[in-house]
Design a protein around this motif. Sequence first.
Motif, PDB file in Angstrom:
ATOM      1  N   UNK A 167      36.114  42.405  27.737  1.00 15.38           N
ATOM      2  CA  UNK A 167      36.615  43.302  28.759  1.00 15.38           C
ATOM      3  C   UNK A 167      37.837  42.791  29.486  1.00 15.38           C
ATOM      4  N   UNK A 168      38.441  41.737  28.969  1.00 17.09           N
ATOM      5  CA  UNK A 168      39.642  41.192  29.595  1.00 17.09           C
ATOM      6  C   UNK A 168      39.391  40.336  30.809  1.00 17.09           C
ATOM      7  N   UNK A 169      38.136  39.926  31.048  1.00 18.33           N
ATOM      8  CA  UNK A 169      37.831  39.068  32.193  1.00 18.33           C
ATOM      9  C   UNK A 169      38.480  37.706  31.997  1.00 18.33           C
ATOM     10  N   UNK A 170      39.165  37.230  33.039  1.00 14.74           N
ATOM     11  CA  UNK A 170      39.895  35.964  32.973  1.00 14.74           C
ATOM     12  C   UNK A 170      39.132  34.898  33.757  1.00 14.74           C
ATOM     13  N   UNK A 171      38.755  33.821  33.081  1.00 17.42           N
ATOM     14  CA  UNK A 171      38.045  32.707  33.696  1.00 17.42           C
ATOM     15  C   UNK A 171      39.034  31.575  33.960  1.00 17.42           C
ATOM     16  N   UNK A 172      39.001  31.036  35.168  1.00 15.93           N
ATOM     17  CA  UNK A 172      39.915  29.965  35.548  1.00 15.93           C
ATOM     18  C   UNK A 172      39.115  28.783  36.073  1.00 15.93           C
ATOM     19  N   UNK A 173      39.326  27.608  35.496  1.00 18.48           N
ATOM     20  CA  UNK A 173      38.710  26.387  36.006  1.00 18.48           C
ATOM     21  C   UNK A 173      39.530  25.905  37.201  1.00 18.48           C
ATOM     22  N   UNK A 174      38.889  25.910  38.363  1.00 20.62           N
ATOM     23  CA  UNK A 174      39.524  25.529  39.627  1.00 20.62           C
ATOM     24  C   UNK A 174      39.097  24.094  39.928  1.00 20.62           C
ATOM     25  N   UNK A 175      39.808  23.151  39.301  1.00 18.09           N
ATOM     26  CA  UNK A 175      39.339  21.773  39.234  1.00 18.09           C
ATOM     27  C   UNK A 175      39.144  21.129  40.605  1.00 18.09           C
ATOM     28  N   UNK A 176      40.137  21.274  41.482  1.00 20.77           N
ATOM     29  CA  UNK A 176      40.049  20.632  42.787  1.00 20.77           C
ATOM     30  C   UNK A 176      38.951  21.183  43.672  1.00 20.77           C
TER      31      UNK A 176
END
Length: 322
Positions: free
Chosen positions: A53-62
């Motif tokens: 579905x075009x969901x964008x996952x972002x690893x927010x490291x800090x």
Amino acid sequence: MAKSAIVLAVLVVFVPLAAAASPPRYVYEGQWGKEGSGQGQFIFPTGVAVGAGGVVYVVDSGNNRVQYFAATGSYRGAWGTAGTGDGEFQNPVGVAVASSGNLYVVDSFNHRVQYFTSSGSFLGKWGAEGTANGRFKYPEGLAVAPNGNVYVADAGNNRVQRFTAAGSFLAKWGSAGTGDGKFLFPRGVAVAPNGRVYVTDSTNRRVQYFTAAGSFLGKWGSYGTAAGQFTLPIGIAVSPRPYVFVTDRHRMQFFTPTGSFVGEWGRRGEGEGEFTDPVAAAFPSDARVYVADLRNARVQYFKYGNPAVAPASLGRVKALFR
């Protein structure tokens, strides 16, 4: 009449040549994010992946979490906090989505991989610090193959490891060095639809590629700022077209599957289409690419455009025969 026929023949030859010489390009489309710990904010976004579905996952490291968004950046949710328990992180880095929809995250300072449902429910984990099979030392990148196998760039151990979808060890290759199949801090890994495995060999400033089982096939790159050279290659992704995309210290470069340079964009800065240490890229389709722009604390996305022949080119051809 004869002169007109000659001019027409020349135009038929020259116009296709001008079109073929135009390289493909990716142009700025949008962005989201700024530095912080609120919803949709980031402290060192280090990984990006696109799910169903075009969901964008972002690893927010800090912030030791994963956030996810609609295709143009509308906030959808998040999970994770600092710690060593299930679903907790210590400097998460890489992320990949399997065809099952499950999400795999490299939990670097915990020396492990964790995996989750598409909405963040914990499913499992594997790994611990060490050099034995299935153990890691500061792993960074990972990728999921079409058959479900998970490849992990085990950076501190200078190797790549391969696992089943549930984390059972299958194989490994690599050791410290500069020769073929050796690595100096490999940080990114990507798998092409045909199963070929690409690895950013960061400190050697090159890309190496292998069969699915780890047999060496080829390499490209050297230290420098010219086209096809690298100063700090980290993220790597394969588009459906297919091109191999590499993040390289303030710019994106892309190549054919065997390493011939195709194009690049970006420069150091905070403006649209500029970067300060891009570290990861992901494709929802052939037409768009998302880039984690680390020190600008944002995600930018770009669309594919194949430049048409400029009218001025045709005018220049006509001018030759006035």
